[in-house]
Design a protein around this motif. Structure first.
Motif, short mmCIF file in Angstrom:
data_model
loop_
_atom_site.label_atom_id
_atom_site.label_comp_id
_atom_site.label_asym_id
_atom_site.label_seq_id
_atom_site.Cartn_x
_atom_site.Cartn_y
_atom_site.Cartn_z
N ALA A 1 -29.88 18.60 25.86
CA ALA A 1 -30.84 17.77 25.42
C ALA A 1 -31.48 16.77 25.15
O ALA A 1 -32.04 16.38 26.49
CB ALA A 1 -29.09 17.11 24.34
N THR A 2 -32.92 17.23 24.92
CA THR A 2 -33.71 16.05 24.99
C THR A 2 -32.88 14.58 24.52
O THR A 2 -32.03 14.03 23.43
CB THR A 2 -34.73 16.20 23.98
OG1 THR A 2 -34.25 15.28 22.90
CG2 THR A 2 -35.30 17.52 23.98
N VAL A 3 -33.10 12.97 26.05
CA VAL A 3 -32.42 12.34 25.31
C VAL A 3 -32.83 11.50 23.96
O VAL A 3 -31.81 11.23 23.40
CB VAL A 3 -33.30 11.45 26.42
CG1 VAL A 3 -33.13 11.86 27.67
CG2 VAL A 3 -34.77 11.42 26.49
N ASN A 4 -34.36 11.76 22.89
CA ASN A 4 -33.76 11.57 21.54
C ASN A 4 -33.09 11.81 21.02
O ASN A 4 -32.98 11.58 19.70
CB ASN A 4 -35.74 12.04 21.36
CG ASN A 4 -36.34 11.19 21.88
OD1 ASN A 4 -36.16 10.74 22.83
ND2 ASN A 4 -37.31 11.70 21.68
N ASN A 5 -32.19 13.54 21.54
CA ASN A 5 -31.55 14.17 20.23
C ASN A 5 -29.93 13.43 20.97
O ASN A 5 -28.95 14.38 21.70
CB ASN A 5 -31.42 15.73 20.77
CG ASN A 5 -30.89 16.19 19.95
OD1 ASN A 5 -30.00 15.77 18.98
ND2 ASN A 5 -31.11 17.49 19.62
N ILE A 6 -29.64 12.30 19.99
CA ILE A 6 -28.40 11.64 20.12
C ILE A 6 -27.32 12.28 19.76
O ILE A 6 -26.22 12.45 20.62
CB ILE A 6 -28.54 10.08 19.70
CG1 ILE A 6 -29.81 9.49 19.63
CG2 ILE A 6 -27.47 9.43 19.35
CD1 ILE A 6 -30.02 9.14 20.78
N ALA A 7 -28.01 12.48 18.33
CA ALA A 7 -26.39 13.61 17.80
C ALA A 7 -25.69 15.01 18.92
O ALA A 7 -24.62 14.93 19.49
CB ALA A 7 -26.92 14.57 16.93
N SER A 8 -26.67 16.12 19.22
CA SER A 8 -26.17 16.18 20.53
C SER A 8 -25.75 16.11 21.93
O SER A 8 -24.89 17.43 22.13
CB SER A 8 -27.97 17.46 20.59
OG SER A 8 -28.19 18.30 19.40
#
Length: 166
Positions: free
Chosen positions: A126-133
């Protein structure tokens, strides 16, 4: 909760997948194979037809008592000899974001991977920006094993990707 179930992707799913895959907000954190290409009904049908079950198991995600799917998920990079694979998931129907379905989807994938495919290890990113995932993966028991520095180029910026293993 157990409100969701997985069904093997079928050719009839192409129409809704095209809509989800071409929605930039839906796919902003996904693989460049999804987020960087324009998808057509024909291209998605071809992809469904060419699924190699020894390498990938794509599913449509349904909420019980609803006729339309809310997402797509699966396990790919399957290597049965090494007993490993990588999970992915997309809640394409934005009305269902934030309702806890991500965790249920991941739990269903874990059950399928470990119980049905007899895998020993599952991987996720998961990318660092994808908080939910990132939250979903941690809550499901995945452990952070590393970071790919500036691995994705999203919205004009390089973004780190977090590697998880279970």
């Amino acid at each position: 909760m157990n409100d969701i179930f997985l069904r093997k992707v079928k050719l009839k799913d192409a129409r809704i997948l095209v809509r989800w895959f071409n929605d930039k907000r839906n796919v902003q954190y996904m693989s460049p194979l999804v987020r960087c290409h324009r998808h057509t009904f024909k291209s998605v049908r071809k992809e469904i037809k060419n699924v190699d079950p020894f390498y990938e198991r794509p599913f449509m995600v349904y909420v019980k008592k609803r006729e339309e799917p809310i997402g797509q998920a699966g396990i790919d990079d399957i290597f049965l000899e090494d007993k490993r694979g990588e999970i992915y998931f997309l809640i394409g129907d934005r009305e269902n974001w934030g309702k806890g379905y991500g965790r249920e989807i991941v739990n269903a994938l874990l059950k399928y991977g470990f119980k049905r495919l007899h895998l020993n290890s599952l991987f996720a990113t998961a990318t660092v920006n994808n908080i939910a995932s990132n939250k979903v993966l941690k809550r499901a028991g995945f452990k952070k094993i590393g970071i790919r520095r500036e691995y994705n180029y999203i919205n004009g910026r390089f973004v780190d990707e977090i590697l998880y293993d279970l």
